[in-house]
Design an enzyme around this catalytic site. Structure first.
Site, PDB file in Angstrom:
ATOM      1  N   ASN A   1      36.338  48.044  22.101  1.00 58.31           N
ATOM      2  CA  ASN A   1      37.053  47.062  22.913  1.00 58.31           C
ATOM      3  C   ASN A   1      38.429  46.725  22.350  1.00 58.31           C
ATOM      4  OD1 ASN A   1      34.936  47.095  24.634  1.00 58.31           O
ATOM      5  ND2 ASN A   1      34.210  45.013  24.217  1.00 58.31           N
TER       6      ASN A   1
ATOM      7  N   CYS B   1      30.762  49.304  33.693  1.00 56.20           N
ATOM      8  CA  CYS B   1      29.357  48.896  33.690  1.00 56.20           C
ATOM      9  C   CYS B   1      29.034  48.049  34.914  1.00 56.20           C
ATOM     10  CB  CYS B   1      29.084  48.075  32.440  1.00 56.20           C
ATOM     11  SG  CYS B   1      28.999  49.056  30.964  1.00 56.20           S
TER      12      CYS B   1
ATOM     13  N   ARG C   1      32.516  41.521  39.102  1.00 55.36           N
ATOM     14  CA  ARG C   1      33.532  41.455  38.043  1.00 55.36           C
ATOM     15  C   ARG C   1      34.915  41.458  38.686  1.00 55.36           C
ATOM     16  NH1 ARG C   1      31.937  45.320  33.013  1.00 55.36           N
ATOM     17  NH2 ARG C   1      33.294  43.952  31.850  1.00 55.36           N
TER      18      ARG C   1
ATOM     19  N   ASP D   1      27.850  40.890  24.886  1.00 53.38           N
ATOM     20  CA  ASP D   1      27.551  42.310  24.681  1.00 53.38           C
ATOM     21  C   ASP D   1      26.359  42.532  23.744  1.00 53.38           C
ATOM     22  OD1 ASP D   1      29.539  43.032  26.361  1.00 53.38           O
ATOM     23  OD2 ASP D   1      30.971  43.635  24.823  1.00 53.38           O
TER      24      ASP D   1
ATOM     25  N   ARG E   1      29.505  56.048  26.070  1.00 53.46           N
ATOM     26  CA  ARG E   1      30.753  55.351  26.408  1.00 53.46           C
ATOM     27  C   ARG E   1      31.233  54.500  25.237  1.00 53.46           C
ATOM     28  NH1 ARG E   1      30.765  51.606  31.307  1.00 53.46           N
ATOM     29  NH2 ARG E   1      32.687  51.128  30.229  1.00 53.46           N
TER      30      ARG E   1
HETATM   31  C1  UD1 Z   1      35.525  42.371  28.024  1.00 54.47           C
HETATM   32  C2  UD1 Z   1      34.785  43.453  27.260  1.00 54.47           C
HETATM   33  C3  UD1 Z   1      33.293  43.384  27.537  1.00 54.47           C
HETATM   34  C4  UD1 Z   1      32.773  41.993  27.238  1.00 54.47           C
HETATM   35  C5  UD1 Z   1      33.607  40.930  27.970  1.00 54.47           C
HETATM   36  C6  UD1 Z   1      33.218  39.519  27.588  1.00 54.47           C
HETATM   37  C7  UD1 Z   1      36.371  45.274  27.064  1.00 54.47           C
HETATM   38  C8  UD1 Z   1      36.760  46.656  27.477  1.00 54.47           C
HETATM   39  N1  UD1 Z   1      35.287  44.762  27.662  1.00 54.47           N
HETATM   40  O1  UD1 Z   1      35.309  42.629  29.410  1.00 54.47           O
HETATM   41  O2  UD1 Z   1      32.634  44.339  26.700  1.00 54.47           O
HETATM   42  O3  UD1 Z   1      31.437  41.881  27.679  1.00 54.47           O
HETATM   43  O4  UD1 Z   1      35.005  41.113  27.657  1.00 54.47           O
HETATM   44  O5  UD1 Z   1      33.311  39.317  26.234  1.00 54.47           O
HETATM   45  O6  UD1 Z   1      36.977  44.673  26.198  1.00 54.47           O
HETATM   46  N2  UD1 Z   1      36.530  37.014  35.459  1.00 54.47           N
HETATM   47  C9  UD1 Z   1      37.013  36.504  36.645  1.00 54.47           C
HETATM   48  N3  UD1 Z   1      38.234  36.934  37.089  1.00 54.47           N
HETATM   49  C10 UD1 Z   1      38.986  37.846  36.416  1.00 54.47           C
HETATM   50  C11 UD1 Z   1      38.482  38.359  35.193  1.00 54.47           C
HETATM   51  C12 UD1 Z   1      37.252  37.931  34.741  1.00 54.47           C
HETATM   52  O7  UD1 Z   1      36.373  35.672  37.287  1.00 54.47           O
HETATM   53  O8  UD1 Z   1      40.081  38.184  36.871  1.00 54.47           O
HETATM   54  C13 UD1 Z   1      35.195  36.588  34.969  1.00 54.47           C
HETATM   55  C14 UD1 Z   1      34.198  37.755  34.975  1.00 54.47           C
HETATM   56  O9  UD1 Z   1      33.595  37.918  36.217  1.00 54.47           O
HETATM   57  C15 UD1 Z   1      33.212  37.346  33.921  1.00 54.47           C
HETATM   58  C16 UD1 Z   1      34.077  36.579  32.918  1.00 54.47           C
HETATM   59  O10 UD1 Z   1      35.281  36.247  33.601  1.00 54.47           O
HETATM   60  O11 UD1 Z   1      32.258  36.452  34.442  1.00 54.47           O
HETATM   61  C17 UD1 Z   1      34.387  37.365  31.650  1.00 54.47           C
HETATM   62  O12 UD1 Z   1      35.097  38.512  31.955  1.00 54.47           O
HETATM   63  P1  UD1 Z   1      36.217  39.109  30.972  1.00 54.47           P
HETATM   64  O13 UD1 Z   1      36.349  38.234  29.780  1.00 54.47           O
HETATM   65  O14 UD1 Z   1      37.420  39.366  31.802  1.00 54.47           O
HETATM   66  O15 UD1 Z   1      35.553  40.465  30.537  1.00 54.47           O
HETATM   67  P2  UD1 Z   1      36.203  41.903  30.502  1.00 54.47           P
HETATM   68  O16 UD1 Z   1      37.610  41.813  30.001  1.00 54.47           O
HETATM   69  O17 UD1 Z   1      35.943  42.609  31.774  1.00 54.47           O
END
Ligand code: UD1
Length: 414
Positions: free
Chosen positions: A20, A113, A118, A302, A394
Protein backbone atom coordinates in the site's frame (compact mmCIF):
# COMPACT_ATOMS: atom_id res chain seq x y z
CA UNK A 1 -3.86 -23.71 -3.15
CA UNK A 2 -3.73 -26.81 -1.03
CA UNK A 3 -2.67 -26.79 2.61
CA UNK A 4 -2.17 -29.74 4.90
CA UNK A 5 -2.68 -28.06 8.27
CA UNK A 6 -1.46 -28.62 11.78
CA UNK A 7 2.29 -28.05 11.48
CA UNK A 8 3.56 -25.52 14.06
CA UNK A 9 5.60 -22.88 12.20
CA UNK A 10 9.15 -22.31 13.31
CA UNK A 11 12.12 -20.36 11.97
CA UNK A 12 12.79 -16.91 10.61
CA UNK A 13 11.27 -14.87 7.80
CA UNK A 14 11.88 -11.36 6.39
CA UNK A 15 8.94 -9.06 5.76
CA UNK A 16 8.52 -7.83 2.17
CA UNK A 17 8.19 -4.17 1.12
CA UNK A 18 4.83 -2.50 1.59
CA UNK A 19 2.18 -2.89 -1.13
CA UNK A 20 0.00 0.00 0.00
CA UNK A 21 3.00 2.32 0.23
CA UNK A 22 4.51 1.45 -3.14
CA UNK A 23 1.33 1.85 -5.22
CA UNK A 24 0.86 5.63 -4.63
CA UNK A 25 4.64 6.08 -4.90
CA UNK A 26 4.59 4.44 -8.35
CA UNK A 27 1.81 6.80 -9.42
CA UNK A 28 3.92 9.63 -7.95
CA UNK A 29 6.88 8.67 -10.17
CA UNK A 30 5.16 10.23 -13.19
CA UNK A 31 5.32 13.67 -11.57
CA UNK A 32 9.11 13.69 -11.95
CA UNK A 33 10.69 14.14 -15.40
CA UNK A 34 13.52 11.77 -14.54
CA UNK A 35 14.35 8.57 -12.69
CA UNK A 36 12.94 7.35 -9.38
CA UNK A 37 14.27 4.22 -7.72
CA UNK A 38 12.43 2.18 -5.08
CA UNK A 39 14.41 -0.28 -2.96
CA UNK A 40 12.72 -3.36 -1.44
CA UNK A 41 9.91 -3.15 -4.02
CA UNK A 42 7.74 -6.28 -3.69
CA UNK A 43 7.21 -8.45 -6.77
CA UNK A 44 3.46 -8.73 -6.46
CA UNK A 45 0.64 -8.60 -8.98
CA UNK A 46 -0.51 -5.09 -8.03
CA UNK A 47 3.03 -3.82 -8.70
CA UNK A 48 3.22 -5.65 -12.06
CA UNK A 49 -0.16 -4.20 -13.08
CA UNK A 50 0.99 -0.70 -12.08
CA UNK A 51 4.28 -1.00 -13.98
CA UNK A 52 2.32 -2.16 -17.04
CA UNK A 53 0.24 0.98 -16.68
CA UNK A 54 3.33 3.19 -16.33
CA UNK A 55 4.70 1.70 -19.55
CA UNK A 56 1.42 2.34 -21.37
CA UNK A 57 1.69 5.98 -20.26
CA UNK A 58 5.18 6.23 -21.78
CA UNK A 59 7.52 5.49 -18.82
CA UNK A 60 10.44 3.10 -18.92
CA UNK A 61 10.45 0.63 -16.05
CA UNK A 62 13.12 -1.88 -15.08
CA UNK A 63 14.34 -3.93 -12.12
CA UNK A 64 17.82 -3.67 -10.59
CA UNK A 65 17.74 -6.62 -8.17
CA UNK A 66 15.06 -5.78 -5.61
CA UNK A 67 15.01 -2.15 -6.71
CA UNK A 68 12.41 -0.93 -9.20
CA UNK A 69 13.46 1.99 -11.40
CA UNK A 70 10.99 4.23 -13.25
CA UNK A 71 12.09 6.74 -15.87
CA UNK A 72 9.22 9.16 -16.42
CA UNK A 73 11.15 11.62 -18.62
CA UNK A 74 8.52 11.07 -21.25
CA UNK A 75 4.84 10.66 -20.39
CA UNK A 76 2.58 10.71 -23.41
CA UNK A 77 -0.60 8.95 -22.40
CA UNK A 78 -3.39 10.11 -20.14
CA UNK A 79 -5.92 7.30 -20.54
CA UNK A 80 -6.07 4.33 -18.18
CA UNK A 81 -7.28 1.17 -19.98
CA UNK A 82 -10.25 -0.61 -18.47
CA UNK A 83 -8.40 -3.96 -18.33
CA UNK A 84 -5.98 -2.51 -15.77
CA UNK A 85 -8.38 -0.26 -13.88
CA UNK A 86 -10.75 -3.18 -13.33
CA UNK A 87 -7.98 -5.15 -11.61
CA UNK A 88 -6.83 -2.51 -9.14
CA UNK A 89 -8.60 0.09 -7.07
CA UNK A 90 -5.34 2.01 -6.76
CA UNK A 91 -5.58 2.94 -10.47
CA UNK A 92 -7.65 5.90 -9.19
CA UNK A 93 -4.37 7.39 -7.88
CA UNK A 94 -3.39 8.14 -11.46
CA UNK A 95 -6.16 10.77 -11.47
CA UNK A 96 -4.18 13.22 -9.30
CA UNK A 97 -0.84 12.15 -10.77
CA UNK A 98 -1.89 12.57 -14.43
CA UNK A 99 -3.64 15.88 -13.73
CA UNK A 100 -0.40 17.06 -12.13
CA UNK A 101 1.80 15.88 -14.99
CA UNK A 102 -0.22 16.28 -18.20
CA UNK A 103 -3.28 18.26 -17.08
CA UNK A 104 -5.79 15.60 -18.04
CA UNK A 105 -6.82 12.06 -17.23
CA UNK A 106 -9.38 9.54 -18.33
CA UNK A 107 -10.04 6.44 -16.31
CA UNK A 108 -12.79 3.91 -15.77
CA UNK A 109 -14.24 3.49 -12.29
CA UNK A 110 -11.64 1.42 -10.42
CA UNK A 111 -12.02 -2.23 -9.50
CA UNK A 112 -9.91 -4.20 -7.05
CA UNK A 113 -11.11 -6.22 -4.08
CA UNK A 114 -14.84 -6.76 -3.73
CA UNK A 115 -15.40 -4.79 -0.53
CA UNK A 116 -18.91 -3.49 -0.88
CA UNK A 117 -19.54 0.01 -2.04
CA UNK A 118 -16.21 1.76 -2.62
CA UNK A 119 -17.09 5.19 -3.95
CA UNK A 120 -14.54 7.74 -5.17
CA UNK A 121 -16.58 10.89 -4.50
CA UNK A 122 -13.97 12.30 -2.10
CA UNK A 123 -11.27 11.97 -4.78
CA UNK A 124 -13.39 13.69 -7.44
CA UNK A 125 -14.59 16.45 -5.13
CA UNK A 126 -11.02 17.28 -4.09
CA UNK A 127 -9.79 17.43 -7.69
CA UNK A 128 -12.70 19.76 -8.53
CA UNK A 129 -11.80 21.98 -5.58
CA UNK A 130 -8.28 22.18 -7.01
CA UNK A 131 -9.64 23.45 -10.30
CA UNK A 132 -10.15 20.31 -12.39
CA UNK A 133 -13.21 19.97 -14.58
CA UNK A 134 -14.69 16.50 -14.10
CA UNK A 135 -17.16 14.69 -16.32
CA UNK A 136 -18.51 11.25 -15.68
CA UNK A 137 -20.03 9.25 -18.52
CA UNK A 138 -20.51 5.57 -19.34
CA UNK A 139 -18.57 4.47 -16.27
CA UNK A 140 -15.61 6.69 -17.17
CA UNK A 141 -14.13 9.67 -15.38
CA UNK A 142 -12.66 12.44 -17.55
CA UNK A 143 -10.75 15.18 -15.78
CA UNK A 144 -8.97 18.22 -17.14
CA UNK A 145 -7.17 21.15 -15.56
CA UNK A 146 -5.06 23.78 -17.27
CA UNK A 147 -3.28 24.32 -13.99
CA UNK A 148 -4.15 22.82 -10.62
CA UNK A 149 -4.50 25.33 -7.77
CA UNK A 150 -3.45 24.66 -4.18
CA UNK A 151 -6.50 24.75 -1.88
CA UNK A 152 -7.51 24.08 1.68
CA UNK A 153 -9.40 20.78 1.58
CA UNK A 154 -11.28 19.23 4.48
CA UNK A 155 -12.18 15.58 4.00
CA UNK A 156 -15.50 14.29 5.35
CA UNK A 157 -13.75 10.99 6.17
CA UNK A 158 -9.97 10.37 6.36
CA UNK A 159 -9.88 8.28 3.17
CA UNK A 160 -6.41 6.88 2.47
CA UNK A 161 -6.74 6.97 -1.32
CA UNK A 162 -8.31 10.45 -1.43
CA UNK A 163 -5.55 11.86 0.81
CA UNK A 164 -2.94 10.28 -1.50
CA UNK A 165 -4.64 11.66 -4.60
CA UNK A 166 -4.66 15.17 -3.14
CA UNK A 167 -0.95 14.91 -2.26
CA UNK A 168 -0.18 13.73 -5.81
CA UNK A 169 -2.14 16.60 -7.34
CA UNK A 170 -0.77 19.16 -4.88
CA UNK A 171 2.92 18.47 -5.56
CA UNK A 172 2.60 20.07 -9.02
CA UNK A 173 -0.22 22.53 -8.21
CA UNK A 174 0.23 26.29 -7.95
CA UNK A 175 0.46 27.52 -4.36
CA UNK A 176 -0.25 25.84 -1.05
CA UNK A 177 -2.58 22.90 -0.43
CA UNK A 178 -3.70 22.13 3.10
CA UNK A 179 -5.38 18.80 3.84
CA UNK A 180 -7.53 18.68 6.96
CA UNK A 181 -8.92 15.44 8.40
CA UNK A 182 -6.71 13.52 5.97
CA UNK A 183 -5.64 9.92 6.61
CA UNK A 184 -2.65 9.40 8.93
CA UNK A 185 -1.72 5.86 7.81
CA UNK A 186 2.05 5.14 7.62
CA UNK A 187 1.63 4.84 3.84
CA UNK A 188 0.65 8.53 3.71
CA UNK A 189 3.76 9.51 5.66
CA UNK A 190 5.81 7.38 3.31
CA UNK A 191 4.41 9.05 0.19
CA UNK A 192 5.33 12.41 1.76
CA UNK A 193 8.88 11.14 2.50
CA UNK A 194 9.21 9.93 -1.10
CA UNK A 195 8.38 13.43 -2.38
CA UNK A 196 10.53 15.19 0.26
CA UNK A 197 13.50 13.10 -0.91
CA UNK A 198 12.80 14.56 -4.37
CA UNK A 199 12.76 18.12 -3.04
CA UNK A 200 9.02 18.71 -2.49
CA UNK A 201 7.91 20.96 0.36
CA UNK A 202 5.48 18.89 2.45
CA UNK A 203 4.95 19.45 6.15
CA UNK A 204 2.87 17.92 8.90
CA UNK A 205 1.52 20.82 10.97
CA UNK A 206 1.00 20.81 14.72
CA UNK A 207 -2.79 20.64 14.31
CA UNK A 208 -2.36 17.40 12.29
CA UNK A 209 -3.09 18.97 8.90
CA UNK A 210 -0.74 18.41 5.99
CA UNK A 211 0.59 21.34 3.98
CA UNK A 212 2.09 20.98 0.51
CA UNK A 213 3.67 23.91 -1.32
CA UNK A 214 3.40 22.92 -4.98
CA UNK A 215 5.62 23.55 -7.95
CA UNK A 216 9.03 22.69 -6.49
CA UNK A 217 11.44 21.18 -8.98
CA UNK A 218 11.78 17.44 -8.35
CA UNK A 219 15.02 15.50 -8.60
CA UNK A 220 16.07 11.87 -9.18
CA UNK A 221 15.85 9.85 -5.97
CA UNK A 222 16.23 6.44 -4.36
CA UNK A 223 13.59 5.53 -1.80
CA UNK A 224 13.83 2.73 0.79
CA UNK A 225 10.39 1.20 0.99
CA UNK A 226 9.15 0.32 4.49
CA UNK A 227 8.14 -3.24 5.36
CA UNK A 228 4.51 -4.20 4.82
CA UNK A 229 2.63 -3.92 8.12
CA UNK A 230 -0.29 -6.03 6.87
CA UNK A 231 1.96 -8.87 5.70
CA UNK A 232 3.79 -8.62 9.04
CA UNK A 233 0.49 -8.85 10.93
CA UNK A 234 -0.61 -11.82 8.80
CA UNK A 235 2.67 -13.67 9.53
CA UNK A 236 2.36 -12.93 13.28
CA UNK A 237 -1.09 -14.46 13.22
CA UNK A 238 0.17 -17.42 11.16
CA UNK A 239 2.69 -18.17 13.92
CA UNK A 240 -0.05 -17.93 16.56
CA UNK A 241 -2.70 -19.93 14.66
CA UNK A 242 -0.28 -22.87 14.33
CA UNK A 243 0.98 -22.59 17.95
CA UNK A 244 4.38 -21.93 16.45
CA UNK A 245 7.41 -19.83 17.25
CA UNK A 246 8.70 -17.52 14.51
CA UNK A 247 11.14 -14.62 14.23
CA UNK A 248 10.08 -11.87 11.84
CA UNK A 249 12.89 -9.79 10.33
CA UNK A 250 12.44 -6.18 9.12
CA UNK A 251 9.41 -5.97 11.37
CA UNK A 252 7.49 -2.66 11.25
CA UNK A 253 6.43 -2.90 14.93
CA UNK A 254 5.94 0.87 15.27
CA UNK A 255 3.19 0.68 12.59
CA UNK A 256 1.39 -2.21 14.26
CA UNK A 257 1.03 -1.02 17.84
CA UNK A 258 -2.71 -1.68 18.13
CA UNK A 259 -2.38 -5.19 16.64
CA UNK A 260 0.59 -6.08 18.84
CA UNK A 261 -1.31 -4.76 21.87
CA UNK A 262 -4.35 -6.93 21.01
CA UNK A 263 -2.19 -10.02 20.47
CA UNK A 264 -0.40 -9.50 23.78
CA UNK A 265 -3.79 -9.19 25.49
CA UNK A 266 -4.64 -12.58 23.92
CA UNK A 267 -1.66 -14.12 25.71
CA UNK A 268 0.67 -14.36 22.69
CA UNK A 269 4.25 -13.72 23.77
CA UNK A 270 6.38 -11.38 21.74
CA UNK A 271 9.93 -10.23 22.16
CA UNK A 272 11.55 -7.36 20.24
CA UNK A 273 15.21 -7.68 19.31
CA UNK A 274 16.22 -4.66 17.25
CA UNK A 275 14.28 -4.87 13.96
CA UNK A 276 13.35 -8.50 14.70
CA UNK A 277 10.26 -9.62 16.54
CA UNK A 278 10.04 -13.11 17.95
CA UNK A 279 6.49 -14.35 18.34
CA UNK A 280 5.79 -17.36 20.49
CA UNK A 281 2.30 -18.72 20.00
CA UNK A 282 2.79 -21.96 21.92
CA UNK A 283 0.84 -21.06 25.09
CA UNK A 284 -2.92 -20.83 25.64
CA UNK A 285 -4.79 -17.89 24.08
CA UNK A 286 -7.93 -16.09 25.23
CA UNK A 287 -10.08 -13.85 23.08
CA UNK A 288 -10.42 -10.13 23.81
CA UNK A 289 -14.04 -9.00 24.35
CA UNK A 290 -14.13 -6.63 21.39
CA UNK A 291 -12.08 -5.52 18.38
CA UNK A 292 -13.15 -2.54 16.25
CA UNK A 293 -11.50 -1.54 13.02
CA UNK A 294 -10.65 2.14 12.69
CA UNK A 295 -8.46 4.50 10.66
CA UNK A 296 -4.80 4.49 11.73
CA UNK A 297 -3.61 4.20 14.48
CA UNK A 298 -6.66 2.00 15.20
CA UNK A 299 -6.96 -1.71 14.39
CA UNK A 300 -6.48 -1.99 10.57
CA UNK A 301 -9.43 -3.25 8.55
CA UNK A 302 -6.95 -5.20 6.38
CA UNK A 303 -6.10 -7.45 9.35
CA UNK A 304 -9.67 -7.94 10.46
CA UNK A 305 -10.21 -11.14 8.41
CA UNK A 306 -6.86 -12.75 9.37
CA UNK A 307 -7.67 -11.91 13.02
CA UNK A 308 -11.09 -13.55 12.60
CA UNK A 309 -9.35 -16.76 11.51
CA UNK A 310 -7.14 -16.61 14.61
CA UNK A 311 -10.10 -15.89 16.93
CA UNK A 312 -11.92 -18.88 15.43
CA UNK A 313 -9.38 -21.07 17.28
CA UNK A 314 -8.88 -18.92 20.39
CA UNK A 315 -10.72 -19.67 23.62
CA UNK A 316 -13.62 -17.32 24.43
CA UNK A 317 -15.93 -15.06 22.44
CA UNK A 318 -14.96 -11.84 20.70
CA UNK A 319 -17.19 -9.29 19.01
CA UNK A 320 -15.56 -7.81 15.91
CA UNK A 321 -16.97 -4.55 14.58
CA UNK A 322 -16.02 -3.53 11.02
CA UNK A 323 -16.21 0.25 10.74
CA UNK A 324 -14.44 0.81 7.40
CA UNK A 325 -15.76 -1.61 4.76
CA UNK A 326 -19.30 -2.89 5.29
CA UNK A 327 -18.89 -6.09 3.22
CA UNK A 328 -15.74 -7.38 4.83
CA UNK A 329 -17.41 -10.30 6.61
CA UNK A 330 -17.78 -12.46 3.48
CA UNK A 331 -14.86 -14.57 4.67
CA UNK A 332 -16.83 -15.55 7.81
CA UNK A 333 -19.07 -17.79 5.67
CA UNK A 334 -16.05 -19.60 4.23
CA UNK A 335 -14.53 -20.01 7.70
CA UNK A 336 -17.83 -21.51 8.85
CA UNK A 337 -17.33 -24.25 6.23
CA UNK A 338 -14.19 -25.16 8.18
CA UNK A 339 -16.10 -25.41 11.47
CA UNK A 340 -15.68 -21.83 12.73
CA UNK A 341 -18.42 -20.54 15.05
CA UNK A 342 -19.17 -17.07 13.75
CA UNK A 343 -22.45 -15.13 13.85
CA UNK A 344 -22.62 -12.13 11.55
CA UNK A 345 -25.13 -9.32 12.14
CA UNK A 346 -24.65 -6.21 10.04
CA UNK A 347 -21.31 -4.66 10.85
CA UNK A 348 -20.63 -7.02 13.78
CA UNK A 349 -19.42 -10.61 13.97
CA UNK A 350 -19.30 -12.72 17.13
CA UNK A 351 -16.57 -15.32 16.98
CA UNK A 352 -16.46 -18.14 19.52
CA UNK A 353 -13.25 -20.12 19.52
CA UNK A 354 -13.11 -23.89 19.04
CA UNK A 355 -10.00 -26.03 19.60
CA UNK A 356 -9.30 -26.61 15.89
CA UNK A 357 -10.78 -26.06 12.42
CA UNK A 358 -11.10 -28.82 9.84
CA UNK A 359 -10.00 -28.77 6.22
CA UNK A 360 -12.55 -28.15 3.48
CA UNK A 361 -12.90 -26.63 -0.01
CA UNK A 362 -13.25 -22.85 0.34
CA UNK A 363 -13.20 -19.89 -2.00
CA UNK A 364 -11.47 -16.53 -1.61
CA UNK A 365 -13.01 -13.44 -3.17
CA UNK A 366 -10.55 -10.78 -2.07
CA UNK A 367 -6.96 -10.36 -0.93
CA UNK A 368 -7.19 -10.23 2.87
CA UNK A 369 -10.01 -12.77 2.93
CA UNK A 370 -7.70 -15.10 1.02
CA UNK A 371 -5.01 -14.53 3.66
CA UNK A 372 -7.51 -15.39 6.41
CA UNK A 373 -8.42 -18.66 4.67
CA UNK A 374 -4.72 -19.42 4.30
CA UNK A 375 -4.28 -19.03 8.10
CA UNK A 376 -7.35 -21.18 8.71
CA UNK A 377 -5.84 -23.85 6.44
CA UNK A 378 -2.56 -23.76 8.36
CA UNK A 379 -4.49 -24.55 11.54
CA UNK A 380 -7.02 -27.04 10.20
CA UNK A 381 -6.97 -30.80 10.58
CA UNK A 382 -6.67 -32.45 7.17
CA UNK A 383 -6.53 -30.81 3.76
CA UNK A 384 -7.84 -27.35 2.90
CA UNK A 385 -8.22 -26.32 -0.72
CA UNK A 386 -8.54 -22.61 -1.40
CA UNK A 387 -9.75 -21.36 -4.74
CA UNK A 388 -8.56 -17.87 -5.61
CA UNK A 389 -4.78 -17.90 -5.26
CA UNK A 390 -4.70 -14.92 -7.64
CA UNK A 391 -5.98 -12.69 -4.84
CA UNK A 392 -3.12 -13.63 -2.52
CA UNK A 393 -0.54 -12.89 -5.21
CA UNK A 394 -1.89 -9.33 -5.48
CA UNK A 395 -0.34 -8.49 -2.13
CA UNK A 396 1.82 -11.31 -0.72
CA UNK A 397 5.10 -11.78 -2.55
CA UNK A 398 6.22 -15.18 -1.34
CA UNK A 399 3.69 -16.37 1.23
CA UNK A 400 3.76 -20.01 0.04
CA UNK A 401 7.58 -20.23 0.03
CA UNK A 402 7.78 -18.38 3.35
CA UNK A 403 5.29 -20.70 5.02
CA UNK A 404 6.96 -23.79 3.51
CA UNK A 405 10.33 -22.58 4.83
CA UNK A 406 8.71 -22.27 8.26
CA UNK A 407 7.52 -25.89 8.06
CA UNK A 408 4.02 -25.63 6.57
CA UNK A 409 2.80 -28.04 3.90
CA UNK A 410 1.48 -25.89 1.08
CA UNK A 411 1.25 -26.34 -2.66
CA UNK A 412 -0.25 -24.51 -5.59
CA UNK A 413 -2.45 -26.64 -7.84
CA UNK A 414 -2.29 -25.42 -11.43
C1 UD1 B 1 -6.74 1.81 1.32
C2 UD1 B 1 -5.94 0.53 1.23
C3 UD1 B 1 -6.75 -0.65 1.73
C4 UD1 B 1 -7.26 -0.37 3.13
C5 UD1 B 1 -8.00 0.98 3.19
C6 UD1 B 1 -8.40 1.37 4.59
C7 UD1 B 1 -4.44 0.85 -0.65
C8 UD1 B 1 -4.08 0.48 -2.05
N1 UD1 B 1 -5.55 0.29 -0.16
O1 UD1 B 1 -7.87 1.65 0.47
O2 UD1 B 1 -5.91 -1.81 1.74
O3 UD1 B 1 -8.18 -1.38 3.51
O4 UD1 B 1 -7.14 2.01 2.66
O5 UD1 B 1 -7.31 1.40 5.43
O6 UD1 B 1 -3.74 1.59 0.02
N2 UD1 B 1 -14.75 6.36 0.86
C9 UD1 B 1 -15.76 7.17 0.40
N3 UD1 B 1 -15.50 8.01 -0.65
C10 UD1 B 1 -14.29 8.07 -1.26
C11 UD1 B 1 -13.25 7.24 -0.78
C12 UD1 B 1 -13.50 6.39 0.28
O7 UD1 B 1 -16.88 7.15 0.92
O8 UD1 B 1 -14.12 8.86 -2.20
C13 UD1 B 1 -15.01 5.42 1.97
C14 UD1 B 1 -14.91 3.96 1.51
O9 UD1 B 1 -16.10 3.50 0.96
C15 UD1 B 1 -14.56 3.24 2.78
C16 UD1 B 1 -13.72 4.26 3.54
O10 UD1 B 1 -13.97 5.52 2.93
O11 UD1 B 1 -15.72 2.98 3.54
C17 UD1 B 1 -12.23 3.95 3.52
O12 UD1 B 1 -11.75 3.97 2.22
P1 UD1 B 1 -10.27 4.47 1.86
O13 UD1 B 1 -9.58 4.92 3.10
O14 UD1 B 1 -10.41 5.43 0.74
O15 UD1 B 1 -9.60 3.14 1.36
P2 UD1 B 1 -8.74 2.91 0.05
O16 UD1 B 1 -7.84 4.08 -0.18
O17 UD1 B 1 -9.61 2.45 -1.05
Amino acid sequence: MEICGGKPLSGRVEIQGSKNAVLPILAGCILHRGISRINHCPRIRDVFDTTELLEILGCQVWWEGNCLAVDASRVRGWQIPIQIASRMRSSILFLGALLGRVGKAQLPYPGGCVLGDRPVDLHLQAMEEMGAGIEEENGRIRAEAEELQGREITLRFPSVGATENIILAAVCARGMTIIRNGAREPEIEELCSFFREKGADIRRQEDGSLSIRGGKELTDSRHDLAADRIVAGTYLMAAAVTNGCVTLGRMPSEHLKEVLHTMKQMGIRMEKMGKDLKVDGRGPRRAPERIETAPYPGFPTDLQSPMMALLAVTEGTCCIRENIFESRFETAFQLQKMGAKIEVKGREARVTGIPRLYGNWVEARELRGAAALFLAGLNAAGITQIKGFGYISRGYETICEDMKNLGAQVRIIE
